[in-house]
Scaffold this motif. Sequence first.
Motif, mmCIF file in Angstrom:
data_model
loop_
_atom_site.group_PDB
_atom_site.id
_atom_site.type_symbol
_atom_site.label_atom_id
_atom_site.label_comp_id
_atom_site.label_asym_id
_atom_site.label_seq_id
_atom_site.Cartn_x
_atom_site.Cartn_y
_atom_site.Cartn_z
ATOM 1 N N VAL A 297 -1.809 21.112 31.547
ATOM 2 C CA VAL A 297 -1.335 19.724 31.451
ATOM 3 C C VAL A 297 0.032 19.670 32.119
ATOM 4 N N GLU A 298 0.075 19.134 33.319
ATOM 5 C CA GLU A 298 1.292 19.189 34.144
ATOM 6 C C GLU A 298 1.235 18.054 35.152
ATOM 7 N N ASP A 299 2.287 17.215 35.191
ATOM 8 C CA ASP A 299 2.256 16.077 36.128
ATOM 9 C C ASP A 299 2.806 16.437 37.508
ATOM 10 N N ASP A 300 3.404 17.617 37.650
ATOM 11 C CA ASP A 300 3.856 18.070 38.969
ATOM 12 C C ASP A 300 2.649 18.724 39.653
ATOM 13 N N LEU B 127 1.072 23.670 28.687
ATOM 14 C CA LEU B 127 1.460 22.286 28.429
ATOM 15 C C LEU B 127 2.894 22.004 28.865
ATOM 16 N N ASP B 128 3.053 21.076 29.804
ATOM 17 C CA ASP B 128 4.383 20.647 30.223
ATOM 18 C C ASP B 128 4.948 19.712 29.149
ATOM 19 N N ARG B 129 6.300 19.664 29.042
ATOM 20 C CA ARG B 129 6.901 18.754 28.061
ATOM 21 C C ARG B 129 7.065 17.353 28.625
ATOM 22 N N GLY B 130 7.646 17.264 29.828
ATOM 23 C CA GLY B 130 7.935 15.946 30.395
ATOM 24 C C GLY B 130 6.721 15.373 31.096
ATOM 25 N N LEU B 131 5.927 14.600 30.370
ATOM 26 C CA LEU B 131 4.712 14.016 30.942
ATOM 27 C C LEU B 131 4.880 12.498 31.019
ATOM 28 N N THR C 9 10.639 28.429 30.643
ATOM 29 C CA THR C 9 11.570 27.509 31.269
ATOM 30 C C THR C 9 11.380 27.546 32.783
ATOM 31 N N LYS C 10 11.230 26.362 33.396
ATOM 32 C CA LYS C 10 11.097 26.299 34.853
ATOM 33 C C LYS C 10 12.458 26.558 35.497
ATOM 34 N N PRO C 11 12.524 27.195 36.660
ATOM 35 C CA PRO C 11 11.371 27.760 37.367
ATOM 36 C C PRO C 11 10.998 29.149 36.830
HETATM 37 CA CA CA Z 1 6.794 17.117 34.097
#
Ligand code: CA
Length: 224
Positions: free
Chosen positions: A6-9, A50-54, A100-102
């Motif tokens: 689940v990632e919007d990037d 799972l990404d946080r910022g969706l 943590t990205k990256p």
């Molecule tokens: Ca995001």
Amino acid sequence: MRALLVEDDVALAAALADALARAAIMVDHATSIEEARVRLSTNAYAAMILDRGLPDGDGLVFLRNMRQAGKGLPTVVLTARGEVQARIDGLDAGADDYMTKPFSPDELLARMRAILRRNGTYQGREVTCANLMFDVDNLALRIEGQTVALSAREAGLLGLLLRRDGQVVTKRLAEDQLFGPNDLLGSNAIEVYVHRLRQKLESAGSRAEIVTIRGVGYLIKARQ
Ligand code: CA
């Protein structure tokens, strides 16, 4: 094995999906919480990334709700926020691990293996059949001590057959586990991989064979 990402990037998601596919983990990709909900309700996954910022909310809130509903799906949370508090929040919300990205795709892969192993889904071990020994973690096949080179999908198929331990793997299950939703799939795709795998096993002197159960699927067993 199948995981939900689940990632919007979209670029990051594609890179992660590629890395996971090399380890025979097929990825379904959702770009929002809503899409993730739909996929989770219609598919069985071994793990979630799972990404946080969706676009439709914080992935962590979604995870907390899932955990409260009693869903124990092993989950790695991805975030751009690297503060200690964010990390604690993630683990409190029920994440099995937190990145943590990256980060490098290889590190994600290592952590996925660790959480799947902890959850008993992914057994870091060698499975054997006749004179064939397959390292499930590293997708490495040895026959009589000799390494046999396999493609990621051939290794995925072999792992699937061996983990079923003499039980039939249906064609549908194999397609599901070896291919993603965006793969163009000919009707004989699995037959092609079974054929290649049989050839490799045979030329390496395997005493295990892949048997076709007509109209159902395949199983692996020691040659009679
Ligand atoms: Ca995001």
